[in-house]
Structures are given as C-alpha cells and as structure tokens.
Design a protein around this motif. Structure first.
Motif, PDB file in Angstrom:
ATOM      1  N   THR A 111       0.839  -1.197   0.000  1.00  0.00           N
ATOM      2  CA  THR A 111       0.000   0.000   0.000  1.00  0.00           C
ATOM      3  C   THR A 111       0.876   1.250   0.000  1.00  0.00           C
ATOM      4  OG1 THR A 111      -0.080   0.210   2.407  1.00  0.00           O
ATOM      5  CG2 THR A 111      -1.728  -1.240   1.358  1.00  0.00           C
ATOM      6  N   PRO A 112       0.346   2.391  -0.448  1.00  0.00           N
ATOM      7  CA  PRO A 112       1.113   3.646  -0.394  1.00  0.00           C
ATOM      8  C   PRO A 112       1.557   3.992   1.029  1.00  0.00           C
ATOM      9  CG  PRO A 112      -0.795   3.889  -1.821  1.00  0.00           C
ATOM     10  CD  PRO A 112      -0.936   2.559  -1.161  1.00  0.00           C
ATOM     11  N   GLU A 113       0.728   3.682   1.997  1.00  0.00           N
ATOM     12  CA  GLU A 113       1.077   3.972   3.399  1.00  0.00           C
ATOM     13  C   GLU A 113       2.287   3.152   3.838  1.00  0.00           C
ATOM     14  OE1 GLU A 113      -2.784   5.263   2.359  1.00  0.00           O
ATOM     15  OE2 GLU A 113      -1.999   3.193   2.321  1.00  0.00           O
ATOM     16  N   GLU A 114       2.321   1.886   3.445  1.00  0.00           N
ATOM     17  CA  GLU A 114       3.476   1.039   3.785  1.00  0.00           C
ATOM     18  C   GLU A 114       4.741   1.539   3.094  1.00  0.00           C
ATOM     19  OE1 GLU A 114       1.719  -3.423   4.467  1.00  0.00           O
ATOM     20  OE2 GLU A 114       1.607  -2.613   2.431  1.00  0.00           O
ATOM     21  N   GLU A 116       5.492   4.664   2.265  1.00  0.00           N
ATOM     22  CA  GLU A 116       5.967   5.870   2.956  1.00  0.00           C
ATOM     23  C   GLU A 116       6.612   5.510   4.298  1.00  0.00           C
ATOM     24  OE1 GLU A 116       3.183   9.526   1.503  1.00  0.00           O
ATOM     25  OE2 GLU A 116       2.203   8.024   2.771  1.00  0.00           O
ATOM     26  N   GLU A 117       6.025   4.556   4.991  1.00  0.00           N
ATOM     27  CA  GLU A 117       6.561   4.153   6.281  1.00  0.00           C
ATOM     28  C   GLU A 117       7.948   3.523   6.127  1.00  0.00           C
ATOM     29  OE1 GLU A 117       5.409   0.980   9.834  1.00  0.00           O
ATOM     30  OE2 GLU A 117       3.827   1.820   8.565  1.00  0.00           O
ATOM     31  N   ARG A 118       8.096   2.633   5.148  1.00  0.00           N
ATOM     32  CA  ARG A 118       9.374   1.958   4.947  1.00  0.00           C
ATOM     33  C   ARG A 118      10.436   2.925   4.426  1.00  0.00           C
ATOM     34  NH1 ARG A 118       8.601  -3.192   1.357  1.00  0.00           N
ATOM     35  NH2 ARG A 118      10.884  -3.061   1.528  1.00  0.00           N
ATOM     36  N   GLU A 127       9.349  14.020   0.171  1.00  0.00           N
ATOM     37  CA  GLU A 127       7.937  13.638   0.119  1.00  0.00           C
ATOM     38  C   GLU A 127       7.546  13.349  -1.322  1.00  0.00           C
ATOM     39  OE1 GLU A 127       3.482  15.386   1.279  1.00  0.00           O
ATOM     40  OE2 GLU A 127       5.309  16.496   1.832  1.00  0.00           O
ATOM     41  N   LEU A 133       4.171   8.023  -5.946  1.00  0.00           N
ATOM     42  CA  LEU A 133       3.790   6.896  -5.085  1.00  0.00           C
ATOM     43  C   LEU A 133       3.056   5.826  -5.888  1.00  0.00           C
ATOM     44  CD1 LEU A 133       2.548   8.434  -1.704  1.00  0.00           C
ATOM     45  CD2 LEU A 133       4.304   6.670  -1.990  1.00  0.00           C
ATOM     46  N   ARG A 134       2.176   6.265  -6.772  1.00  0.00           N
ATOM     47  CA  ARG A 134       1.436   5.317  -7.618  1.00  0.00           C
ATOM     48  C   ARG A 134       2.392   4.502  -8.477  1.00  0.00           C
ATOM     49  NH1 ARG A 134      -0.927   8.423 -12.283  1.00  0.00           N
ATOM     50  NH2 ARG A 134       1.282   8.191 -12.861  1.00  0.00           N
ATOM     51  N   GLN A 137       4.471   2.082  -6.325  1.00  0.00           N
ATOM     52  CA  GLN A 137       3.653   0.947  -5.881  1.00  0.00           C
ATOM     53  C   GLN A 137       3.560  -0.115  -6.973  1.00  0.00           C
ATOM     54  OE1 GLN A 137      -0.519   1.812  -5.450  1.00  0.00           O
ATOM     55  NE2 GLN A 137      -0.827   0.219  -3.890  1.00  0.00           N
TER      56      GLN A 137
END
Length: 632
Positions: A111-114, A116-118, A127, A133-134, A137
């Motif tokens: 996921t995009p959230e994962e 950014e976290e990693r 950023e 991000l798309r 992914q």
C-alpha cells in the motif's frame, strides 16, 4: 508402448554467459531442425556442432519460452543438465508466469502507506507526490520494471526509492545512461536521503569514467552505487560482464531507448546478452518507441529475457497489447502542467535557395527511382540527399559544402546567387524573433539539428550574448564557461545572455531551462520523435512557475507547389510516430501534439508552380531571359 520423447539437454556455460542445447537420441519429429532454424531467424550469435547448439543464455531462454509449450505436440522435452541451468530455468519459469499474469491485471503487493513508512525508516526524506507513489507501488509489484514517465516527473527519485525498498544484502546498484543524465544521479541521494540514514543508504553514486585496472579497482572499492556511460560500457564490456556475473546487481538503463537497435548494435547486443545476470532490471525513458514499434522490442527482451514479448512485437502485435500492465507512465496531465502553445510559421525561400532546392530534389528522386527497378538502392546516398534537403530548408550555404563533396553538377550562376543571398530567409526570421523576445525581456532557446548552423546563428545573434550546446561541447564543472554545465549556468544567471542555440540530439536530455526560459524556436527539426519531444521538455516540465505561458514556435520553409517540402515531410512523419506513441502510452498530451501537427497549414507556396521553378533555374544558369528583358 510408445517411445519416450526425445530429450534436449540444457547446459549453462558461466564463463561465456551462454548455454548449450544437446540433442540426446534421434528425434522422431522435426524439433531439432526447428530449433536450429529459429536460432538463425532470430539473429542470435550461435555455433552449431554435431547434435549441439551453443548461443547466449538470453537466446536459450527465448527458445525455452517459445518451444516449451509445444513439448507434448512435438514429442520432446527440455531437461537441464547442471545445477546452474536448473536454477536459472526455474527462476525464468517463475518470472515468465508473473509476466503473463501481470500483463492483464497487475496485483499490487504493497500500500502507499506502507511505502511511505518503509521509506521514512530507510532515511528517505523527500515527500513523494501522489503520481510518484502510484508508480512506485506498481514497480514494487513487478520483478522488473519500465518507467516511461515524461521528463521532469521524477524517474530518478522513484528509481532511488525503488532501490531502497528492494535492496538485498551486498546488492550493487548500477545505472547505465548517457552522460547528459549524470547530473540527476549526482544530486539525487543528497536531495532525497538524510546524511545519517541507516544501512549506508546515504552513500552517493560513484561515477565510473576510467577503463582497465582503474575501473576494476573502482568496482572493488566497496562502493555499492555506480553510474556508467553507454560508451564506456562498450569499451569495458569484459570487466562489466565479469563484475555482474559475480555480484548481485540491480541494473538500471537511463534513456533506455538508446538500445533500440538490439542485436544490430554493439550497445543493444551487449545489454541483451547481459540481461539474465542482474537480480533486477529497470528501464527509464519518456520515449520508448521514438521511431517505430520495433524500437521497443529490444527493451522488452532486456527486461524479460525469453518471455517472448519482443517476438510478439516483431510479428506485428500492437505494442500496447503486448505491454499490458507491465509499465508505469506519469503524463504531463498528471503533473498538472498547463498545455504549451504551438505556433507554426512558414517562411518563403529566396530565389537562389529555391533553384538549388529544385535541383537537389530532382537528384534525390533520381536516386530513389532505382528502387524496385534493377534491385539496386543506394540507401546511404538517399539518406545524404534527405539531410541535404533539410540543410537547404534552413541553411542553403551549408548545403553547398555537401553538394561540392558529392560532385553534383551545379551551374555557377546558382551557386553565386545562393552565396550572395547569405543566411536563409528562415534563419533571418528566427534571429528577428529571438531579438523581439529579448526586447520583451524573454530568454529563448533556438533548436537546430546542424552544428554549422548553430555556429552561424551564434554570429547572427552576437548582440544577444548567446551560448551554444552541441556534441563537441564537453561536460565539466559549472565554473568552467567552456563546458556544457558552464554554458547552462551562464544562460541561467547572466542577464545579458538572452538566447541559447542548441542541437536537440546533444541538449535534449539532462538539462532544465524552465525556470528562466519559456519560449522555444525551431529553425528545423529531424525525423526523430525523441529529439522533438525531449527538447520541448527542457522548458515545459515539473516546477514551472504558476501562470507562465510556454510557447513553441516551429519555423518551416514555404516550398513551391509541386516541388514538395521536406519540412512538410518531417511534420507528417512526426505526427505518425506521435500517434503510435500515444496509442502505446495512452497519453492525451501526445494526442494534442500530433493534432497540432495535423491541423497546421501545409507549408506550400501555392502561387509558385513547378514551371516557375524550372524557369528560375534556367535564368540563374544563364539559359533563360529575365522578366525585364522580355518586356523591353
């Protein structure tokens, strides 16, 4: 009982990065002859022995991909004969299945959230924008990836993030690209990763510029991120091959369309043979198919050796259908950039230029008329004639040199007329336009494909304190005014430097002018779509100040009716190639560029007939009468 199927053993030869097929037993079918014929037809380097075929490992994988589904039908079976062959074939089969599945529907693994976290945990501080991000992914969901985003979309940033998230222990990142791409890789780590990032993630790229033992020492230095030019790759192919065969390498090709010739070039052949070695491969290019569908064939065979995607292209399958979901692309619409305005301007020829153009056009038609008549076609001579017509359209004095070199018969009266006319009407119009923009406080970039024309335009525009960029200008430090970087810096920082004169082949990549320049003037264009699109992207890219209008001015020579205009031919072919690229990439911006070409008025002087041109030639050759003499 039926006889056992024929076995074709497969061996891996690590010292040669090749493989050997060995016929075991006598075939009851024609499979062995089919394999041999396929090797010949596909153009691989090979050697045939008694019951054996030796060729590159990429070639072996291609044969497996093509013939494995027919094993039952042709009554044979492939069988690996050593552990290396068994492991490599197993990895190939897994990748082959993933490619076939992902073409139709790509299954996203993260996921995009994962992401950014990693990335944050790895020390990555930039950023990412939603479209980046798309793309990241989707690339993380592929074993190997193609990023066809437009220049300025952050392909370098996305690739670095991809590397951090897919990095394995002791893995090396090797980027191969043109020298023009080096500045982006030089800066990307410091711009995206904090200095105290864990696991050595803040390591800058090492730029490989030497050969021989010095190159070997650099590769053994303990560094894990390298950038190498395509030219040096060819010069040091044995060292690079040995290194890649002994280390886990993530290989990235920047401006990957430069390998489009495939086995027809040293660059393409070497990369295709190297393709099975890296643990991951990625290609970056905004123009994957600059000329024709076959341009993308070798790039797909590099990304997925043996998967047969390039073969499908060669057999006429539409590239869009072949690629499916196996690539990412950020368009200018995604970047939310305002559409640039394109203006087409036609300029009439002077008399000497028109007469010379008519003679050279006749010579060109004479050369190509032999095609199909006696089986002979002098392609190099025809190409020279095309280039001469392009020269004539912009700079007839320059064309006189190549005409003299080819000993084309030319009356002195025409030569004297061309020389007396000096710079063409189109060159004068472009120079006047650049001065007009400068008077309004606007910097401009003038694009032309000929170095001699660049140098002549420098003289014509000396009052605007120009800088020029072409192939012979060396790379170097921005503080050196004679280097490529120094000239770009002067254009940005010197308020008296109001125009850059450049060759798209040399300056269409790796530079950004959009902060100070919003007007591009094309004195001439070539048939190469990449050069046109990438030159536009120098002033129309992410980071453009809000409310700024970008103008593209395309100057074309007005040719007499019936004589035919080379500029019209260029426009026609560009729009055909743009349409093909648009269909492949589903890009509305490419549709608009092609539409502008289609809607532009033909650069034809309808009031001048072929008879008028013939009469003009006779007059300048001293065989006709001037109009005022006839009236007396």
């Amino acid at each position: 009982m039926s006889a056992d199927p024929v076995t074709i053993g497969i061996q891996y030869l690590p010292g040669k990065l090749s493989g050997r097929l060995v016929l075991e037993g006598s075939p009851s079918t024609s499979v062995w002859e089919r394999l041999q014929q396929t090797v010949i037809n596909l153009g691989f380097d090979y050697s045939f022995g008694p019951g054996s075929i030796e060729l590159s490992w990429s070639g072996v994988l291609t044969l497996i991909g093509q013939f494995a589904p027919q094993q039952k039908h042709l009554d044979f079976r492939f069988s690996p004969r050593d552990d290396d062959a068994r492991d490599k074939i197993a990895a190939f089969v897994q990748q082959f299945k993933q490619v076939q599945h992902s073409k139709g529907s790509l299954k996203l693994r993260i996921t995009p959230e994962e992401i950014e976290e990693r990335l944050f945990a790895s020390g990555f501080t930039r950023e990412l924008r939603p479209f980046q991000l798309r793309d990241l992914q989707r690339l993380l969901s592929l074993e190997n990836g193609a990023n066809f985003s437009v220049p300025g979309a952050g392909k370098t940033t996305v690739t670095l993030a991809l590397h951090l998230l897919t990095r394995q222990p002791n893995q090396v990142l090797l980027v191969i690209g043109p020298k023009a791409s080096f500045p982006a890789w030089r800066e990307v780590v410091s711009e995206c990763v904090r200095e105290d990032a864990p696991d050595g993630n803040a390591e800058p790229f090492t730029f490989l510029t030497t050969s021989g033992e010095a190159l070997s020492e650099a590769l053994r230095s303990g560094a894990t991120r390298f950038v190498l030019s395509y030219d040096l790759m060819i010069q040091t192919s044995e060292i690079i091959t040995e290194f890649m065969s002994q280390h886990p390498v993530h290989l990235v090709l920047d401006e990957a369309h430069r390998m489009k010739a495939g086995y027809g070039s040293q660059r393409g052949s070497l990369l295709l043979n190297l393709a099975p070695l890296p643990i991951r491969r990625d290609i970056l290019t905004g123009t994957p198919m600059p000329q024709q569908p076959s341009d993308i064939q070798s790039q797909l065979d590099f990304l997925w050796p043996g998967a047969g995607l390039g073969l499908q292209i060669s057999r006429g399958t539409a590239p869009r259908q072949v690629l499916g979901e196996l690539y990412v692309r950020t368009t200018k619409q995604d970047l939310n950039l305002p559409e640039p305005l394109r203006h087409f301007r036609s300029v009439p020829m002077a008399e000497g230029q028109m007469a010379l153009y008519g003679i050279v056009k006749h010579e060109f038609l004479r050369q190509v008329s032999t095609l199909g008549l006696d089986g002979r076609f002098d392609a190099p001579a025809a190409r020279r004639s095309v280039m001469r017509l392009l020269q004539l359209s912009a700079n007839p004095v320059l064309a006189l040199r190549s005409i003299a070199d080819d000993a084309i018969k030319m009356d002195s009266g025409i030569l004297e007329q061309v020389i007396s006319e000096g710079p063409s009407t189109k060159m004068r119009a472009v120079a006047d336009h650049a001065r007009q923009l400068a008077a309004e406080g606007k910097k401009s970039v003038v694009w032309t494909i000929f170095t001699d024309t660049i140098q002549q335009m420098e003289v014509m525009l000396a009052d605007l304190n120009p800088v020029s960029l072409y192939g012979a200008v060396p790379s170097g430090e921005p503080t050196d005014p004679e280097t490529r970087e120094g000239r770009i810096r002067r254009f940005h920082e010197d308020p008296s430097c109001m125009v850059m004169i450049a060759n798209p082949a040399a300056a269409g990549e790796g530079i950004s002018l959009h902060k100070v320049c919003h007007d591009a003037i094309y004195l001439d264009r070539s048939y190469v779509t990449t050069h046109y699109l990438q030159s536009i992207d120098r002033i129309h890219r992410l980071g453009l100040p809000p409310g700024v209008e970008t103008n593209i001015y395309i100057y074309r020579t007005l040719a007499p009716m019936g004589l035919g205009c080379i500029d019209h031919s260029v426009s026609h072919r560009l729009r055909q190639k743009l349409r093909a690229l648009q269909i492949l990439l589903d890009d509305a911006d490419l549709h608009r560029i092609a539409l502008d070409e289609e809607n532009s008025e033909d650069p034809i002087a309808w009031d001048i007939s072929p008879d008028d041109v013939r009469d003009l030639i006779e007059v300048l050759e001293g065989r006709g009468s001037l109009p005022d003499e006839e009236s007396e």
